[in-house]
Motif scaffolding. Structure first.
Motif, mmCIF file in Angstrom:
data_model
loop_
_atom_site.group_PDB
_atom_site.id
_atom_site.type_symbol
_atom_site.label_atom_id
_atom_site.label_comp_id
_atom_site.label_asym_id
_atom_site.label_seq_id
_atom_site.Cartn_x
_atom_site.Cartn_y
_atom_site.Cartn_z
ATOM 1 N N LEU A 119 0.865 -1.098 0.129
ATOM 2 C CA LEU A 119 0.111 -0.055 -0.119
ATOM 3 C C LEU A 119 0.840 1.162 -0.037
ATOM 4 O O LEU A 119 1.980 1.373 0.408
ATOM 5 C CB LEU A 119 -0.989 -0.016 1.338
ATOM 6 N N ARG A 120 0.349 2.128 -0.546
ATOM 7 C CA ARG A 120 0.863 3.654 -0.275
ATOM 8 C C ARG A 120 0.740 4.059 1.012
ATOM 9 O O ARG A 120 -0.377 4.383 1.381
ATOM 10 C CB ARG A 120 0.625 4.670 -1.561
ATOM 11 N N ARG B 96 -3.081 3.270 0.875
ATOM 12 C CA ARG B 96 -3.818 3.301 -0.481
ATOM 13 C C ARG B 96 -3.743 2.356 -1.366
ATOM 14 O O ARG B 96 -2.713 2.163 -1.636
ATOM 15 C CB ARG B 96 -3.835 4.782 -1.009
ATOM 16 N N LEU B 97 -4.798 1.778 -1.960
ATOM 17 C CA LEU B 97 -4.692 1.291 -3.144
ATOM 18 C C LEU B 97 -5.067 2.339 -4.286
ATOM 19 O O LEU B 97 -6.374 2.677 -4.269
ATOM 20 C CB LEU B 97 -5.518 0.016 -3.322
ATOM 21 N N ASP C 92 -6.670 -7.335 5.310
ATOM 22 C CA ASP C 92 -6.787 -8.596 4.640
ATOM 23 C C ASP C 92 -7.548 -8.339 3.177
ATOM 24 O O ASP C 92 -6.931 -9.075 2.219
ATOM 25 C CB ASP C 92 -7.435 -9.565 5.403
ATOM 26 N N LEU C 93 -8.469 -7.542 3.349
ATOM 27 C CA LEU C 93 -9.339 -7.388 2.298
ATOM 28 C C LEU C 93 -8.426 -6.693 1.025
ATOM 29 O O LEU C 93 -8.524 -7.007 -0.134
ATOM 30 C CB LEU C 93 -10.363 -6.307 2.382
ATOM 31 N N LEU C 94 -7.749 -5.751 1.436
ATOM 32 C CA LEU C 94 -6.754 -4.955 0.535
ATOM 33 C C LEU C 94 -5.579 -5.851 -0.027
ATOM 34 O O LEU C 94 -5.420 -5.751 -1.344
ATOM 35 C CB LEU C 94 -6.272 -3.639 0.787
ATOM 36 N N GLU C 95 -5.132 -6.865 0.790
ATOM 37 C CA GLU C 95 -4.300 -7.878 0.194
ATOM 38 C C GLU C 95 -4.642 -8.817 -0.842
ATOM 39 O O GLU C 95 -4.066 -8.979 -1.815
ATOM 40 C CB GLU C 95 -3.717 -8.360 1.579
ATOM 41 N N ALA D 194 -3.692 -8.933 -4.724
ATOM 42 C CA ALA D 194 -3.403 -10.146 -5.383
ATOM 43 C C ALA D 194 -3.971 -10.657 -6.568
ATOM 44 O O ALA D 194 -3.417 -11.528 -7.366
ATOM 45 C CB ALA D 194 -3.137 -11.340 -4.045
ATOM 46 N N ARG D 195 -5.295 -10.331 -6.318
ATOM 47 C CA ARG D 195 -6.138 -10.705 -7.694
ATOM 48 C C ARG D 195 -6.175 -9.743 -8.861
ATOM 49 O O ARG D 195 -6.806 -10.088 -9.732
ATOM 50 C CB ARG D 195 -7.480 -11.129 -6.989
#
Length: 413
Positions: A53-54, A66-67, A103-106, A110-111
């Motif tokens: 993430l930034r 941030r994503l 976890d959601l952002l990871e 990843a997807r």
């Protein structure tokens, strides 16, 4: 579900690792700006950075990652909760929402999910308000509603909020620059333990939060006349403690009679110059009123003031009544609630709706952006206590629902 269990195990391991950082050895205590809080903040920041993430630390001490969407003019959707605690707290109040969000952002990263909006994950620095007797410092900065007059408030050691911010490496003069402008918000999502027993008793892992109760907090002082316990006749006493005790019972009775509409609590009592052989001359107590109905809250506030005043008059006491905090009730956003309700149903769970009696960072955010919340079942509803616990299957269910919610939101935008 097996994948969600594995992700819940990773989230739970992070929660336990963060909980090991505390101001005391017996429980979990990380109040805003303390060395333990700073160590915890640094750990969370390192996890944000490892996730790609930034990441930055803003001036009030919020950890922000941030994503970034590639869409021109994209707005920002915020996932957040807090990482400060009350004294002798549990592990899950706040950190669960932050680390579930991580976890959601990871997973999204990843997807390689194409984002039509930016997603910002925030670990708010101060929601509980323990050190400076304020709440929502972190989220008010992000929402652009921080009250600059708070900068002169001092803690028990006489340290001002301005000085605490500078000690943390922030700059009180640049707090306004850390706000997300109102026209750039897409919405807000927070997952949080219920802090109540409904889901536990019904054996349901998650629920939709439809509203957050408003609050009034009052500090009131009854003053009478201190006197010798053995020499002043009962009918001639101006006993401030007896008057306060009558008020405490009146508050309880008022709350019982309006049980479905509000709750009323006296949680703090200070007897000045207390001694077993002295009639109390001055007593200060707290009053906490909460309701999702603004009219009910106002009615209760006025009625209990009238009762306190009547008690003081009848007992020949003086009354000092000081409103120290108030927040309006908040209704969660209907559109986001629809997405979250559908995510709950699509994940195979009943769509239970609850009102939150506790305050959350969603409160100040809701005045500038649509907000929604997911409650997660916790052990017997216990919170603000070392016994606080969210079980692995319930965390997995919350991750499943939250991810489906995000995918629904992405598809809709």
């Amino acid at each position: 579900m097996e994948n969600f269990i594995a992700r819940a195990e990773k989230t739970l391991a992070r929660i336990h690792e963060l909980a090991a950082i505390s101001e005391d050895a017996d429980g979990v205590t990380r109040t805003f700006g303390t060395p333990a809080f700073l160590r915890g903040s640094a750990l969370v920041q390192s996890w944000f950075e490892q996730a790609g993430l930034r990441t930055r630390l803003d001036s009030i001490g919020n950890v922000r990652g941030r994503l970034v969407s590639q869409h021109p003019g994209a707005k920002t959707f915020v996932i957040a909760s807090h990482i400060d605690t009350v004294v002798n707290a549990g592990r899950f109040d706040g950190p669960l929402g932050v680390l579930l969000g991580l976890d959601l952002l990871e997973s999204l990263r990843a997807r390689n999910v194409e984002l039509p909006f930016h997603v910002e994950l925030i670990a708010f620095s101060d929601e509980e308000g323990v050190r400076f007797h304020t709440t929502y410092l972190g989220s008010k900065v992000v929402a652009g509603s921080f009250d600059q007059s708070l900068l002169t408030k001092t803690d028990a050691a006489g340290i001002s909020l301005t000085d605490a911010i500078h000690t943390m490496g922030g700059n009180a003069a640049t707090l306004a620059a850390d706000a997300i402008p109102a026209d750039q918000w897409l919405g807000y999502f927070e997952a949080h333990i219920e802090q109540g027993p409904v889901l536990w008793e019904r054996n349901i892992p998650v629920a939709l939060v439809t509203a957050i109760a408003g609050q009034r907090r009052v500090e009131l002082t009854f003053k009478g006349m201190a006197g010798h316990a053995g020499t002043v006749p009962m009918h001639m006493r101006q006993d401030a403690l007896a008057g306060t005790a009558e008020f405490v019972l009146a508050v309880e009775q008022f709350g019982v009679e309006r049980n479905t509409a509000l709750v009323a609590t006296v949680g703090k009592l200070d007897v000045r110059h207390a001694a077993s052989n002295v009639i109390a001359g001055e007593v200060t107590c707290s009053l906490d009123l909460r309701s999702a109905d603004a009219d009910e809250l106002q009615t209760a506030y006025e009625a209990l003031y009238a009762q306190a005043d009547a008690i003081a008059t009848r007992r020949q006491l003086s009354l000092h009544w000081n409103l120290i905090q108030q927040t309006a009730p908040v209704t969660c956003d209907a559109g986001l609630n629809q997405h979250l309700t559908r995510a709950i149903a699509d994940s195979g769970y009943p769509a239970v709706e609850l009102v939150s009696g506790a305050g959350h960072d969603a409160v100040p955010v809701s005045f500038v952006a649509p907000a929604t919340m997911l409650f997660v079942r916790c052990f017997k509803g216990i919170s603000h206590n070392p016994l606080e616990n969210a079980e692995l299957p319930d965390i997995a269910a919350a991750i499943q629902v939250s991810e489906q919610f995000m995918l629904n939101l992405i598809a809709a935008n």
